[in-house]
Design an enzyme around this catalytic site. Structure first.
Site, PDB file in Angstrom:
ATOM      1  N   GLN A   1      29.615  37.369  75.089  1.00  0.00           N
ATOM      2  CA  GLN A   1      28.409  38.048  74.632  1.00  0.00           C
ATOM      3  C   GLN A   1      27.156  37.193  74.803  1.00  0.00           C
ATOM      4  O   GLN A   1      26.090  37.709  75.150  1.00  0.00           O
ATOM      5  CB  GLN A   1      28.581  38.466  73.163  1.00  0.00           C
ATOM      6  CG  GLN A   1      27.423  39.295  72.643  1.00  0.00           C
ATOM      7  CD  GLN A   1      27.688  39.838  71.261  1.00  0.00           C
ATOM      8  OE1 GLN A   1      28.824  40.153  70.905  1.00  0.00           O
ATOM      9  NE2 GLN A   1      26.640  39.971  70.463  1.00  0.00           N
TER      10      GLN A   1
ATOM     11  N   HIS B   1      34.144  42.698  68.499  1.00  0.00           N
ATOM     12  CA  HIS B   1      35.079  42.151  69.475  1.00  0.00           C
ATOM     13  C   HIS B   1      36.509  42.442  69.030  1.00  0.00           C
ATOM     14  O   HIS B   1      36.934  41.985  67.964  1.00  0.00           O
ATOM     15  CB  HIS B   1      34.876  40.638  69.613  1.00  0.00           C
ATOM     16  CG  HIS B   1      33.574  40.285  70.254  1.00  0.00           C
ATOM     17  ND1 HIS B   1      33.488  39.743  71.517  1.00  0.00           N
ATOM     18  CD2 HIS B   1      32.301  40.419  69.810  1.00  0.00           C
ATOM     19  CE1 HIS B   1      32.213  39.555  71.819  1.00  0.00           C
ATOM     20  NE2 HIS B   1      31.484  39.951  70.796  1.00  0.00           N
TER      21      HIS B   1
ATOM     22  N   CYS C   1      39.141  41.264  70.130  1.00  0.00           N
ATOM     23  CA  CYS C   1      39.957  40.044  70.047  1.00  0.00           C
ATOM     24  C   CYS C   1      39.856  39.416  68.653  1.00  0.00           C
ATOM     25  O   CYS C   1      40.726  38.631  68.267  1.00  0.00           O
ATOM     26  CB  CYS C   1      39.547  39.039  71.121  1.00  0.00           C
ATOM     27  SG  CYS C   1      37.834  38.507  71.046  1.00  0.00           S
TER      28      CYS C   1
ATOM     29  N   CYS D   1      36.121  40.908  76.914  1.00  0.00           N
ATOM     30  CA  CYS D   1      36.095  39.485  76.599  1.00  0.00           C
ATOM     31  C   CYS D   1      36.892  38.717  77.654  1.00  0.00           C
ATOM     32  O   CYS D   1      38.041  39.048  77.936  1.00  0.00           O
ATOM     33  CB  CYS D   1      36.695  39.271  75.218  1.00  0.00           C
ATOM     34  SG  CYS D   1      37.132  37.571  74.857  1.00  0.00           S
ATOM     35  N   GLU D   2      36.257  37.706  78.239  1.00  0.00           N
ATOM     36  CA  GLU D   2      36.948  36.977  79.307  1.00  0.00           C
ATOM     37  C   GLU D   2      38.090  36.103  78.798  1.00  0.00           C
ATOM     38  O   GLU D   2      38.902  35.643  79.581  1.00  0.00           O
ATOM     39  CB  GLU D   2      35.963  36.141  80.122  1.00  0.00           C
ATOM     40  CG  GLU D   2      35.400  34.944  79.426  1.00  0.00           C
ATOM     41  CD  GLU D   2      34.447  34.140  80.319  1.00  0.00           C
ATOM     42  OE1 GLU D   2      34.321  32.943  80.071  1.00  0.00           O
ATOM     43  OE2 GLU D   2      33.838  34.703  81.241  1.00  0.00           O
ATOM     44  N   HIS D   3      38.175  35.872  77.494  1.00  0.00           N
ATOM     45  CA  HIS D   3      39.228  35.017  76.961  1.00  0.00           C
ATOM     46  C   HIS D   3      40.539  35.761  76.734  1.00  0.00           C
ATOM     47  O   HIS D   3      41.615  35.179  76.872  1.00  0.00           O
ATOM     48  CB  HIS D   3      38.770  34.367  75.658  1.00  0.00           C
ATOM     49  CG  HIS D   3      37.533  33.542  75.833  1.00  0.00           C
ATOM     50  ND1 HIS D   3      36.425  33.672  75.014  1.00  0.00           N
ATOM     51  CD2 HIS D   3      37.213  32.607  76.741  1.00  0.00           C
ATOM     52  CE1 HIS D   3      35.491  32.832  75.414  1.00  0.00           C
ATOM     53  NE2 HIS D   3      35.941  32.176  76.456  1.00  0.00           N
ATOM     54  N   HIS D   4      40.450  37.054  76.349  1.00  0.00           N
ATOM     55  CA  HIS D   4      41.673  37.815  76.051  1.00  0.00           C
ATOM     56  C   HIS D   4      41.763  39.118  76.841  1.00  0.00           C
ATOM     57  O   HIS D   4      42.755  39.833  76.726  1.00  0.00           O
ATOM     58  CB  HIS D   4      41.744  38.144  74.555  1.00  0.00           C
ATOM     59  CG  HIS D   4      41.757  36.937  73.682  1.00  0.00           C
ATOM     60  ND1 HIS D   4      40.622  36.417  73.098  1.00  0.00           N
ATOM     61  CD2 HIS D   4      42.771  36.124  73.310  1.00  0.00           C
ATOM     62  CE1 HIS D   4      40.939  35.342  72.399  1.00  0.00           C
ATOM     63  NE2 HIS D   4      42.229  35.142  72.518  1.00  0.00           N
TER      64      HIS D   4
END
Length: 198
Positions: A127, A155, A157, A86-89
């Site tokens: 995703q 996910h 996250c 996941c690019e956010h976390h």
């Protein structure tokens, strides 16, 4: 029968494994992890190598063949394993992809569907974008009459932090061409993928 092969690789900037290991050590130390404790001395190096593996797709040969028999029914690879970050976390998400296409003039070596999934899954991702990238890439390189991609993933996250929704999964889909426009083809794709009609 003509066979077409295309070497597929992902352009990436130059890496510095030693700098990644130092950064991992600084990161863990800043979070209060005692790297002098038994079993943790080599953790920064292992961490750097693990992320390098998660972020790097393997090169492959895209092989297509003339559709000499005029096969015009759905080709579907179901349950292709997905692992991405996941690019956010920068936490992993894992699951499966179901990828299908309605052939045009060319057909694809079946293992290549899994290779295309891996190509886009490696690297910081969301995703929704991953699902569309796979479908768009197959459409551009294969020119089929239709493409369908469904991804079901958990996910970390969401399950390890924040809401902690353990056991939840996210489903995304992209349908192009006939699989989008014809309701019967669309329903067949979702049924064979095992996710029911949309």
């Amino acid at each position: 029968m003509s066979v077409t092969a295309l070497r597929v690789h992902h352009q990436r900037p130059r890496r510095d494994p030693a700098a990644a290991e130092r950064a991992a050590a600084e990161f863990l130390t800043a979070l209060g992890v005692d790297l002098s404790a038994a079993g943790l001395a080599d953790t920064p190096g292992r961490m750097a190598r693990a992320y390098a593996e998660l972020l790097t797709p393997r090169e492959f040969q895209l092989t297509t063949f003339d559709n000499d028999e005029g096969y015009d029914e759905l080709v579907l690879a179901r349950g292709i394993p997905i692992r991405s970050v996941c690019e956010h976390h920068l936490l992993p998400f894992v699951g499966v992809a179901h990828v299908g296409y309605l052939p045009g003039e060319r057909i694809l070596g079946l293992s290549k569907l899994a290779r295309v999934v891996e190509l886009f899954a490696h690297g910081p991702q969301v995703q929704e974008r991953l699902t569309k990238q796979i479908a768009d890439w197959l459409t551009g390189h294969l020119r089929p009459r239709g493409v369908g991609v469904v991804i079901e993933a958990e996910h970390l996250c969401m399950t390890l932090r924040g809401v902690r929704a353990v056991g939840s999964s996210t489903i995304t889909s992209t349908l192009l061409g006939t699989l989008r426009d014809d309701h019967r083809s669309r329903a067949e794709f979702f049924t064979l993928a095992g996710v029911g009609p949309r």
